[in-house]
Design a protein around this motif. Structure first.
Motif, mmCIF file in Angstrom:
data_model
loop_
_atom_site.group_PDB
_atom_site.id
_atom_site.type_symbol
_atom_site.label_atom_id
_atom_site.label_comp_id
_atom_site.label_asym_id
_atom_site.label_seq_id
_atom_site.Cartn_x
_atom_site.Cartn_y
_atom_site.Cartn_z
ATOM 1 N N ALA A 113 -22.321 70.713 45.760
ATOM 2 C CA ALA A 113 -21.101 71.016 45.006
ATOM 3 C C ALA A 113 -20.949 70.125 43.789
ATOM 4 O O ALA A 113 -19.949 70.187 43.087
ATOM 5 N N TYR A 114 -21.939 69.254 43.565
ATOM 6 C CA TYR A 114 -21.847 68.319 42.449
ATOM 7 C C TYR A 114 -23.085 68.422 41.572
ATOM 8 O O TYR A 114 -24.186 68.684 42.058
ATOM 9 N N ALA A 115 -22.927 68.230 40.309
ATOM 10 C CA ALA A 115 -24.042 68.254 39.360
ATOM 11 C C ALA A 115 -23.749 67.276 38.237
ATOM 12 O O ALA A 115 -22.593 67.113 37.845
ATOM 13 N N PRO A 116 -24.773 66.605 37.711
ATOM 14 C CA PRO A 116 -24.536 65.649 36.624
ATOM 15 C C PRO A 116 -24.136 66.358 35.344
ATOM 16 O O PRO A 116 -24.622 67.445 35.045
ATOM 17 N N VAL A 117 -23.237 65.755 34.620
ATOM 18 C CA VAL A 117 -22.846 66.295 33.319
ATOM 19 C C VAL A 117 -23.829 65.800 32.275
ATOM 20 O O VAL A 117 -24.816 65.143 32.583
ATOM 21 N N ALA A 118 -23.550 66.104 31.032
ATOM 22 C CA ALA A 118 -24.419 65.659 29.950
ATOM 23 C C ALA A 118 -24.508 64.136 29.938
ATOM 24 O O ALA A 118 -23.549 63.444 30.279
ATOM 25 N N GLU A 119 -25.670 63.644 29.551
ATOM 26 C CA GLU A 119 -25.888 62.202 29.513
ATOM 27 C C GLU A 119 -24.911 61.545 28.530
ATOM 28 O O GLU A 119 -24.581 62.123 27.495
ATOM 29 N N PRO A 120 -24.450 60.324 28.843
ATOM 30 C CA PRO A 120 -23.553 59.615 27.917
ATOM 31 C C PRO A 120 -24.274 59.264 26.623
ATOM 32 O O PRO A 120 -25.505 59.313 26.549
ATOM 33 N N SER A 121 -23.510 58.898 25.634
ATOM 34 C CA SER A 121 -24.092 58.562 24.333
ATOM 35 C C SER A 121 -25.091 57.410 24.467
ATOM 36 O O SER A 121 -24.787 56.380 25.082
ATOM 37 N N PRO A 122 -26.284 57.568 23.910
ATOM 38 C CA PRO A 122 -27.285 56.495 23.993
ATOM 39 C C PRO A 122 -26.900 55.262 23.187
ATOM 40 O O PRO A 122 -27.495 54.197 23.354
ATOM 41 N N TRP A 123 -25.891 55.405 22.329
ATOM 42 C CA TRP A 123 -25.537 54.289 21.456
ATOM 43 C C TRP A 123 -24.782 53.185 22.177
ATOM 44 O O TRP A 123 -24.591 52.100 21.629
ATOM 45 N N TRP A 124 -24.347 53.436 23.405
ATOM 46 C CA TRP A 124 -23.800 52.330 24.188
ATOM 47 C C TRP A 124 -24.900 51.316 24.485
ATOM 48 O O TRP A 124 -24.712 50.100 24.312
ATOM 49 N N LEU A 125 -26.040 51.816 24.920
ATOM 50 C CA LEU A 125 -27.168 50.925 25.207
ATOM 51 C C LEU A 125 -27.786 50.389 23.918
ATOM 52 O O LEU A 125 -28.140 49.208 23.832
ATOM 53 N N LYS A 126 -27.908 51.244 22.926
ATOM 54 C CA LYS A 126 -28.500 50.801 21.663
ATOM 55 C C LYS A 126 -27.597 49.792 20.952
ATOM 56 O O LYS A 126 -28.071 48.855 20.305
ATOM 57 N N GLY A 127 -26.288 49.989 21.067
ATOM 58 C CA GLY A 127 -25.363 49.022 20.472
ATOM 59 C C GLY A 127 -25.486 47.658 21.125
ATOM 60 O O GLY A 127 -25.471 46.619 20.447
ATOM 61 N N LEU A 128 -25.619 47.662 22.455
ATOM 62 C CA LEU A 128 -25.822 46.395 23.158
ATOM 63 C C LEU A 128 -27.163 45.780 22.773
ATOM 64 O O LEU A 128 -27.287 44.550 22.664
ATOM 65 N N ALA A 129 -28.158 46.635 22.544
ATOM 66 C CA ALA A 129 -29.469 46.142 22.104
ATOM 67 C C ALA A 129 -29.361 45.449 20.749
ATOM 68 O O ALA A 129 -29.974 44.399 20.520
ATOM 69 N N SER A 163 -34.572 42.075 26.717
ATOM 70 C CA SER A 163 -33.425 42.961 26.932
ATOM 71 C C SER A 163 -33.206 43.883 25.736
ATOM 72 O O SER A 163 -32.827 45.049 25.904
ATOM 73 N N THR A 164 -33.460 43.386 24.535
ATOM 74 C CA THR A 164 -33.316 44.222 23.336
ATOM 75 C C THR A 164 -34.270 45.407 23.380
ATOM 76 O O THR A 164 -33.878 46.558 23.127
ATOM 77 N N ILE A 165 -35.522 45.134 23.709
ATOM 78 C CA ILE A 165 -36.532 46.200 23.761
ATOM 79 C C ILE A 165 -36.195 47.212 24.851
ATOM 80 O O ILE A 165 -36.241 48.433 24.636
ATOM 81 N N VAL A 166 -35.843 46.701 26.025
ATOM 82 C CA VAL A 166 -35.557 47.583 27.163
ATOM 83 C C VAL A 166 -34.323 48.444 26.893
ATOM 84 O O VAL A 166 -34.317 49.657 27.163
ATOM 85 N N LEU A 167 -33.274 47.835 26.354
ATOM 86 C CA LEU A 167 -32.058 48.593 26.066
ATOM 87 C C LEU A 167 -32.290 49.636 24.979
ATOM 88 O O LEU A 167 -31.752 50.745 25.045
ATOM 89 N N TRP A 168 -33.071 49.290 23.974
ATOM 90 C CA TRP A 168 -33.333 50.249 22.895
ATOM 91 C C TRP A 168 -34.115 51.455 23.415
ATOM 92 O O TRP A 168 -33.960 52.571 22.909
#
Length: 206
Positions: free
Chosen positions: A6-22, A110-115
């Motif tokens: 009865a559950y399904a994943p929605v669209a992936e969140p914006s990648p810029w959250w991780l890229k911004g942290l990177a 962490s920068t490389i992995v997050l990007w």
């Protein structure tokens, strides 16, 4: 046999959250690299600027008056204490350089992995960076207070007028520990926000 949930994943969140942290980690890593370079350069510069013996600055007045000789001796003692204080500080700067180098290495990873949007590993690496930054910073600040916020010769000299040393030391302790706790708490808050915003959501099927 296929089962439907009865559950399904929605669209992936914006990648810029991780890229911004990177990007943030890349900036912090750059500062850590500069800190390491400064820690290497500082002893070299101070060795050239601070002679070990006061006689290298001012020759002993062997033919001078007793007053001139006494003044030279006082200046020599003052200089020896100054050099000793800065030697202790240079040792601390060396340890700080190692700490900065470790942070730079973890920050770069962490920068490389997050990007690359590897969320789980990236979040763990940033968490490790914050832990190293806080614990290392606490140890370094404690070592600094052990050496002394103010050199002993400034507090023991009758000719040098300074504010009550206890006030300066208490103020330095309050600012130092407060800054350490505030900055790392801010980093943790940013990490928690990115972790929450970058996590895929699950919704129920209608």
């Amino acid at each position: 046999m296929r089962f439907e949930t009865a559950y399904a994943p929605v669209a992936e969140p914006s990648p810029w959250w991780l890229k911004g942290l990177a990007i943030l980690m890349a900036i912090l890593t750059a500062f850590m690299v500069l800190g390491s370079i400064s820690a290497i350069a500082s002893p070299i510069i101070l060795d050239r600027l601070l002679p070990d013996n006061y006689e290298d600055i001012e020759p002993y007045p062997s033919e001078g008056s007793d007053e001139e000789k006494d003044e030279w001796e006082e200046n020599s003692v003052f200089w020896d204490e100054l050099v000793e204080y800065y030697d202790d500080m240079i040792g601390l700067v060396g340890i700080q350089g190692i700490h900065s180098a470790i942070l730079a290495f973890v920050g770069l990873l962490s920068t490389i992995v997050l990007w690359k949007e590897q969320r789980e590993l990236g979040i763990k690496l940033v968490g490790s960076w914050i832990a190293i930054n806080f614990l290392g910073g606490a140890v370094l600040f404690w070592m600094f207070t052990r050496i002394g916020v103010i050199p002993d010769f400034t507090t023991n000299s009758e000719e040098i007028e300074v504010i009550d040393p206890s006030i300066i030391e208490d103020l330095t302790l309050a600012i130092g520990w407060g800054q350490l706790v505030f900055c790392n708490a801010l980093f943790l808050a940013i990490l928690a926000l990115v972790s929450a915003k970058s996590k895929p959501e699950i919704i129920s099927r209608e």
